[in-house]
Design a protein around this motif. Structure first.
Motif, PDB file in Angstrom:
ATOM      1  N   LEU A 147       0.848  -1.190   0.000  1.00 34.28           N
ATOM      2  CA  LEU A 147       0.000   0.000   0.000  1.00 34.28           C
ATOM      3  C   LEU A 147       0.882   1.238   0.000  1.00 34.28           C
ATOM      4  CD1 LEU A 147      -2.570  -1.030   2.761  1.00 34.28           C
ATOM      5  CD2 LEU A 147      -2.755  -1.334   0.296  1.00 34.28           C
ATOM      6  N   PRO A 148       0.505   2.277  -0.750  1.00 34.44           N
ATOM      7  CA  PRO A 148       1.323   3.490  -0.741  1.00 34.44           C
ATOM      8  C   PRO A 148       1.186   4.208   0.594  1.00 34.44           C
ATOM      9  CG  PRO A 148      -0.645   3.799  -2.087  1.00 34.44           C
ATOM     10  CD  PRO A 148      -0.643   2.376  -1.647  1.00 34.44           C
ATOM     11  N   GLY A 149       2.288   4.740   1.069  1.00 36.10           N
ATOM     12  CA  GLY A 149       2.280   5.487   2.322  1.00 36.10           C
ATOM     13  C   GLY A 149       3.313   6.598   2.270  1.00 36.10           C
ATOM     14  N   VAL A 150       3.422   7.315   3.366  1.00 37.05           N
ATOM     15  CA  VAL A 150       4.387   8.402   3.481  1.00 37.05           C
ATOM     16  C   VAL A 150       5.201   8.166   4.742  1.00 37.05           C
ATOM     17  CG1 VAL A 150       4.677  10.899   3.701  1.00 37.05           C
ATOM     18  CG2 VAL A 150       2.807   9.986   2.325  1.00 37.05           C
ATOM     19  N   GLY A 151       6.529   8.199   4.619  1.00 34.50           N
ATOM     20  CA  GLY A 151       7.420   7.990   5.749  1.00 34.50           C
ATOM     21  C   GLY A 151       7.510   9.221   6.636  1.00 34.50           C
ATOM     22  N   PRO A 152       8.198   9.116   7.767  1.00 36.74           N
ATOM     23  CA  PRO A 152       8.340  10.246   8.695  1.00 36.74           C
ATOM     24  C   PRO A 152       9.036  11.455   8.075  1.00 36.74           C
ATOM     25  CG  PRO A 152       9.222   8.228   9.666  1.00 36.74           C
ATOM     26  CD  PRO A 152       8.834   7.917   8.257  1.00 36.74           C
ATOM     27  N   ASP A 153       9.853  11.204   7.064  1.00 34.53           N
ATOM     28  CA  ASP A 153      10.559  12.295   6.392  1.00 34.53           C
ATOM     29  C   ASP A 153       9.777  12.870   5.219  1.00 34.53           C
ATOM     30  OD1 ASP A 153      10.717  10.126   4.743  1.00 34.53           O
ATOM     31  OD2 ASP A 153      12.895  10.151   4.535  1.00 34.53           O
ATOM     32  N   GLY A 154       8.551  12.381   5.010  1.00 35.81           N
ATOM     33  CA  GLY A 154       7.713  12.882   3.928  1.00 35.81           C
ATOM     34  C   GLY A 154       7.910  12.164   2.601  1.00 35.81           C
ATOM     35  N   GLU A 155       8.833  11.244   2.552  1.00 36.29           N
ATOM     36  CA  GLU A 155       9.099  10.486   1.329  1.00 36.29           C
ATOM     37  C   GLU A 155       8.072   9.373   1.160  1.00 36.29           C
ATOM     38  OE1 GLU A 155      11.575  10.894  -1.050  1.00 36.29           O
ATOM     39  OE2 GLU A 155      11.870  12.806  -0.034  1.00 36.29           O
ATOM     40  N   PRO A 156       7.699   9.057  -0.077  1.00 38.18           N
ATOM     41  CA  PRO A 156       6.768   7.948  -0.296  1.00 38.18           C
ATOM     42  C   PRO A 156       7.415   6.612   0.074  1.00 38.18           C
ATOM     43  CG  PRO A 156       7.494   8.887  -2.386  1.00 38.18           C
ATOM     44  CD  PRO A 156       8.088   9.720  -1.314  1.00 38.18           C
ATOM     45  N   VAL A 157       6.631   5.732   0.680  1.00 36.13           N
ATOM     46  CA  VAL A 157       7.087   4.394   1.050  1.00 36.13           C
ATOM     47  C   VAL A 157       6.019   3.383   0.675  1.00 36.13           C
ATOM     48  CG1 VAL A 157       8.545   5.176   2.957  1.00 36.13           C
ATOM     49  CG2 VAL A 157       6.177   4.574   3.400  1.00 36.13           C
ATOM     50  N   ASN A 158       6.425   2.136   0.561  1.00 29.03           N
ATOM     51  CA  ASN A 158       5.488   1.040   0.360  1.00 29.03           C
ATOM     52  C   ASN A 158       5.257   0.360   1.700  1.00 29.03           C
ATOM     53  OD1 ASN A 158       5.063   1.243  -2.453  1.00 29.03           O
ATOM     54  ND2 ASN A 158       7.074   0.349  -2.789  1.00 29.03           N
ATOM     55  N   VAL A 159       3.998   0.114   2.047  1.00 25.54           N
ATOM     56  CA  VAL A 159       3.641  -0.493   3.318  1.00 25.54           C
ATOM     57  C   VAL A 159       3.116  -1.902   3.057  1.00 25.54           C
ATOM     58  CG1 VAL A 159       2.156  -0.300   5.352  1.00 25.54           C
ATOM     59  CG2 VAL A 159       3.028   1.774   4.239  1.00 25.54           C
ATOM     60  N   LEU A 160       3.743  -2.889   3.691  1.00 23.23           N
ATOM     61  CA  LEU A 160       3.291  -4.271   3.601  1.00 23.23           C
ATOM     62  C   LEU A 160       2.497  -4.601   4.852  1.00 23.23           C
ATOM     63  CD1 LEU A 160       6.507  -5.989   2.247  1.00 23.23           C
ATOM     64  CD2 LEU A 160       4.426  -5.461   0.993  1.00 23.23           C
ATOM     65  N   ILE A 161       1.313  -5.161   4.687  1.00 20.78           N
ATOM     66  CA  ILE A 161       0.433  -5.495   5.798  1.00 20.78           C
ATOM     67  C   ILE A 161       0.568  -6.983   6.098  1.00 20.78           C
ATOM     68  CG2 ILE A 161      -1.943  -5.499   6.632  1.00 20.78           C
ATOM     69  CD1 ILE A 161      -0.822  -2.697   6.086  1.00 20.78           C
TER      70      ILE A 161
END
Length: 89
Positions: free
Chosen positions: A43-57
């Motif tokens: 799932l697309p997400g946003v990291g603490p630094d504002g950069e896009p990250v991929n989130v695995l559930i």
């Protein structure tokens, strides 16, 4: 926690699936999730630094399975902890 609706919560809150799809959910006290189950797409997400990250559930089996030995809970919890950069318990 012991069969407390973790899969249902993941389906409703994180995956946005009210009925059908998502992780299996049962209407009995018997567990549906055995071991660890990972959602098939990141799932697309946003990291603490504002950069896009991929989130695995990852959905895990609850504690205290009736058909498991004494080390089973520790193994499942340890594997989930080792695979995760963030663990919601």
């Amino acid at each position: 926690p012991y069969r407390s609706g973790k899969s249902f919560l993941l389906n409703r809150v994180l995956l946005g699936r009210a009925g059908g799809g998502g992780f299996p959910v049962g209407a009995t006290v018997s567990a549906c999730t055995k071991g660890l189950w990972m959602w098939s797409r990141a799932l697309p997400g946003v990291g603490p630094d504002g950069e896009p990250v991929n989130v695995l559930i990852v959905d895990t089996e609850g504690l205290g399975a009736l058909d498991a030995d004494g080390n089973h809970d520790a193994r499942v919890f340890s594997l989930a902890l080792l695979l995760s950069s963030l663990l919601l318990y």
